[in-house]
Design a protein around this motif. Structure first.
Motif, PDB file in Angstrom:
ATOM      1  N   CYS A 184     -16.418  -3.398   3.147  1.00 34.69           N
ATOM      2  CA  CYS A 184     -15.831  -2.438   4.101  1.00 34.69           C
ATOM      3  C   CYS A 184     -15.825  -3.038   5.509  1.00 34.69           C
ATOM      4  CB  CYS A 184     -16.620  -1.129   4.099  1.00 34.69           C
ATOM      5  SG  CYS A 184     -16.561  -0.262   2.540  1.00 34.69           S
ATOM      6  N   LYS A 210       0.836  -1.215   0.000  1.00 30.93           N
ATOM      7  CA  LYS A 210       0.000   0.000   0.000  1.00 30.93           C
ATOM      8  C   LYS A 210       0.864   1.255   0.000  1.00 30.93           C
ATOM      9  CE  LYS A 210      -3.478  -0.303   2.766  1.00 30.93           C
ATOM     10  NZ  LYS A 210      -4.548  -0.245   3.800  1.00 30.93           N
ATOM     11  N   GLN A 231     -20.800  -3.637   2.490  1.00 28.77           N
ATOM     12  CA  GLN A 231     -20.686  -4.609   3.603  1.00 28.77           C
ATOM     13  C   GLN A 231     -19.872  -3.969   4.720  1.00 28.77           C
ATOM     14  OE1 GLN A 231     -17.892  -7.890   3.008  1.00 28.77           O
ATOM     15  NE2 GLN A 231     -19.450  -9.307   3.786  1.00 28.77           N
TER      16      GLN A 231
HETATM   17  N1  LIG Z   1     -10.033   2.985   9.340  1.00 25.69           N
HETATM   18  C1  LIG Z   1      -9.238   3.225   8.310  1.00 25.69           C
HETATM   19  O1  LIG Z   1      -8.823   4.362   8.075  1.00 25.69           O
HETATM   20  C2  LIG Z   1      -8.861   2.103   7.388  1.00 25.69           C
HETATM   21  C3  LIG Z   1      -9.536   0.893   7.394  1.00 25.69           C
HETATM   22  N2  LIG Z   1      -9.219  -0.079   6.488  1.00 25.69           N
HETATM   23  C4  LIG Z   1      -9.912  -1.353   6.483  1.00 25.69           C
HETATM   24  O2  LIG Z   1     -11.305  -1.124   6.245  1.00 25.69           O
HETATM   25  C5  LIG Z   1     -12.080  -2.075   6.973  1.00 25.69           C
HETATM   26  C6  LIG Z   1     -13.050  -1.335   7.875  1.00 25.69           C
HETATM   27  O3  LIG Z   1     -12.318  -0.513   8.773  1.00 25.69           O
HETATM   28  P1  LIG Z   1     -13.066   0.404   9.843  1.00 25.69           P
HETATM   29  O4  LIG Z   1     -14.277   0.990   9.225  1.00 25.69           O
HETATM   30  O5  LIG Z   1     -12.035   1.291  10.433  1.00 25.69           O
HETATM   31  O6  LIG Z   1     -13.479  -0.699  10.923  1.00 25.69           O
HETATM   32  P2  LIG Z   1     -14.711  -0.691  11.929  1.00 25.69           P
HETATM   33  O7  LIG Z   1     -14.428  -1.711  12.963  1.00 25.69           O
HETATM   34  O8  LIG Z   1     -15.044   0.696  12.346  1.00 25.69           O
HETATM   35  O9  LIG Z   1     -15.911  -1.202  10.992  1.00 25.69           O
HETATM   36  C7  LIG Z   1     -16.049  -2.494  10.518  1.00 25.69           C
HETATM   37  C8  LIG Z   1     -17.539  -2.785  10.481  1.00 25.69           C
HETATM   38  O10 LIG Z   1     -17.750  -4.034   9.826  1.00 25.69           O
HETATM   39  C9  LIG Z   1     -18.761  -4.730  10.534  1.00 25.69           C
HETATM   40  N3  LIG Z   1     -18.638  -6.159  10.223  1.00 25.69           N
HETATM   41  C10 LIG Z   1     -17.745  -7.061  10.698  1.00 25.69           C
HETATM   42  N4  LIG Z   1     -17.985  -8.281  10.168  1.00 25.69           N
HETATM   43  C11 LIG Z   1     -19.044  -8.133   9.325  1.00 25.69           C
HETATM   44  C12 LIG Z   1     -19.756  -9.012   8.477  1.00 25.69           C
HETATM   45  N5  LIG Z   1     -19.444 -10.306   8.375  1.00 25.69           N
HETATM   46  N6  LIG Z   1     -20.785  -8.525   7.752  1.00 25.69           N
HETATM   47  C13 LIG Z   1     -21.134  -7.217   7.853  1.00 25.69           C
HETATM   48  N7  LIG Z   1     -20.493  -6.337   8.641  1.00 25.69           N
HETATM   49  C14 LIG Z   1     -19.466  -6.787   9.374  1.00 25.69           C
HETATM   50  C15 LIG Z   1     -18.513  -4.373  11.989  1.00 25.69           C
HETATM   51  O11 LIG Z   1     -19.663  -4.604  12.790  1.00 25.69           O
HETATM   52  C16 LIG Z   1     -18.164  -2.873  11.875  1.00 25.69           C
HETATM   53  O12 LIG Z   1     -19.311  -2.050  11.938  1.00 25.69           O
HETATM   54  C17 LIG Z   1     -11.067  -2.961   7.723  1.00 25.69           C
HETATM   55  O13 LIG Z   1     -10.773  -4.092   6.924  1.00 25.69           O
HETATM   56  C18 LIG Z   1      -9.844  -2.076   7.818  1.00 25.69           C
HETATM   57  O14 LIG Z   1      -8.666  -2.843   7.939  1.00 25.69           O
HETATM   58  C19 LIG Z   1      -8.277   0.125   5.507  1.00 25.69           C
HETATM   59  C20 LIG Z   1      -7.610   1.296   5.435  1.00 25.69           C
HETATM   60  C21 LIG Z   1      -7.768   2.344   6.433  1.00 25.69           C
END
Ligand SMILES: NC(=O)C1=CN([C@@H]2O[C@H](COP(=O)(O)OP(=O)(O)OC[C@H]3O[C@@H](n4cnc5c(N)ncnc54)[C@H](O)[C@@H]3O)[C@@H](O)[C@H]2O)C=CC1
Ligand SMILES: O=C(O)CCC(=O)C(=O)O
Length: 360
Positions: free
Chosen positions: A242, A68, A184
């Motif tokens: 997501c 990345k 998602q």
């Molecule tokens: N926060 C950031 O700035 C960044 C995040 N990411 C990636 O993006 C993704 C999301 O990150 P965030 O939004 O920060 O995490 P977060 O923890 O705030 O959100 C993830 C969401 O996905 C939901 N979830 C989990 N399993 C699920 C399933 N099987 N079906 C539906 N929903 C489900 C959770 O309940 C939660 O609401 C992760 O993979 C993270 O590694 C990548 C780059 C940067």
């Protein structure tokens, strides 16, 4: 559990297992490659079923960070950490301070940030013990308003830019009015992406395992709620994963009714072969570590002096990088993930690991 022969090991420079019996911390920090700079990547907290699951996740996540940062043109290497625990019930200040102690022991080779399951508040606790934390300092947006240091808004904006580029390239869409998008995961990034898309006129189908966020999206964004497993088969233009990784696999790919995959989750492909499968199914895949680089770009600028306009322009460059990948993939008849990997490797493997780096 094996390390050096692990399928996902891929020449990691360091893997540190962290245990603090007093706070109950069990964590793994993985540093994949520091050729371009110190390893920067978020700290995930997740109730992994086994230690092996945690190791598998952290190795894949940290490797992804090397790719990345290389493609985002940043002077950073790749690393990531995972805390084994349930973010809804196992968090404590002691746990995060213990984690920060372990990060200190790496002397700046690993710098942490937010990831799934952790928040800016958790990172602020770590920052009381270690300097090697980013994504918490208040910063000014383009209007001069002071915002939190949370990188998620820039990640979401980068996804929005990349999704728009993908829709233009593959679906000949000059705007997103009426574009059908299935999301998602409505967490820090997914919900903000949904807001951008709603504002641009897209129609949303959403799911999350936490129902509050889904209800909020129904109320605020006119989104249609679907059950978690039904999200794959929605007839839409774009599927935006997501939540967590490995969601594009042998089981889910045949279910997909989308033309484009463009979302935030790290490691969306269970295996590189699944990128080839998407291509065979006629689905354009925006490689995850390219489209979701907004967060790392945001926190990287924090280290050198934060100019909101420069950050926005850097994040908008994600669209140009994707375009280059799509065009190269088409001309080489290759899948987009393989082209992206090759482009990243050209950058960070330009010289082998220098002996002095290992000694320092
Ligand atoms: N926060 C950031 O700035 C960044 C995040 N990411 C990636 O993006 C993704 C999301 O990150 P965030 O939004 O920060 O995490 P977060 O923890 O705030 O959100 C993830 C969401 O996905 C939901 N979830 C989990 N399993 C699920 C399933 N099987 N079906 C539906 N929903 C489900 C959770 O309940 C939660 O609401 C992760 O993979 C993270 O590694 C990548 C780059 C940067
Ligand atoms: O956005 C962040 O929290 C830092 C970068 C990162 O960990 C990621 O891009 O996955």
């Amino acid at each position: 559990m094996s390390i050096f022969s692990h399928h996902e090991y891929d020449q990691h420079e360091n893997v540190l297992f962290c245990h603090d019996p007093i706070s109950g911390l069990k964590a793994i920090i993985a540093i994949h490659n520091t050729e371009l700079g110190p390893a920067l990547g978020g700290c995930r907290m997740w109730p992994y079923a086994t230690d092996d699951d945690a190791l598998y996740d952290v190795l894949r996540l940290s490797r992804g960070m090397t790719y990345k940062s290389a493609l985002a043109g940043l002077p950073l290497g790749g690393g990531k950490s995972v805390i084994i625990g349930d973010p809804r019930q196992d968090k404590s200040p002691e746990l995060f301070m213990a984690m920060a102690e372990f990060i200190n022991r790496l002397g700046g080779r690993y710098i942490t940030a937010e990831d799934a399951g952790t928040s800016v508040e958790d990172l602020k606790i770590m920052a009381q013990t270690t300097d090697h934390v980013v994504g918490i300092a208040p910063k000014k947006d383009l209007q001069g308003n002071i915002k939190s240091g949370d990188p998620s808004p820039m990640t979401a904006y980068g996804i929005f830019v990349g999704l728009s580029t993908s829709a233009k390239y593959y679906l000949d869409r000059s705007d997103l009015e009426g574009l059908r998008v299935a999301i998602q995961g409505l967490g820090h990034v997914g919900y903000r992406l949904a807001e951008h898309l709603h504002k641009a006129g897209a129609k949303l189908w959403v799911t999350d395992i936490q129902t509050e966020q889904v209800e909020r999206a129904q109320d605020e964004l006119e989104a249609i709620a679907v059950e978690p497993d039904a999200i794959y088969s929605q007839t839409v233009d774009v599927f935006a994963p997501c939540a967590l990784g490995a969601v594009l696999n042998d089981r889910t790919i045949p279910l997909l009714n989308a033309s484009v995959i463009a979302g935030a989750a790290n490691n969306q492909l269970q295996d590189e072969l699944h990128g080839d499968k998407l291509r065979h199914h006629g689905i354009l895949y925006a490689p995850d570590y390219v489209i979701n680089a907004g967060g790392i770009i945001d926190v990287a600028h924090e280290r050198t002096g934060y100019d909101p306009l420069q950050v926005k322009q850097h994040v908008e460059g994600i669209g140009d990088t994707l375009l280059e990948i799509f065009q190269r993939a088409d001309s080489e008849q290759a899948s987009t993930n393989r082209v992206a990997n090759q482009m990243a490797e050209e950058r960070f493997r330009s010289c082998p690991i220098k002996p002095h780096k290992l000694a320092s």
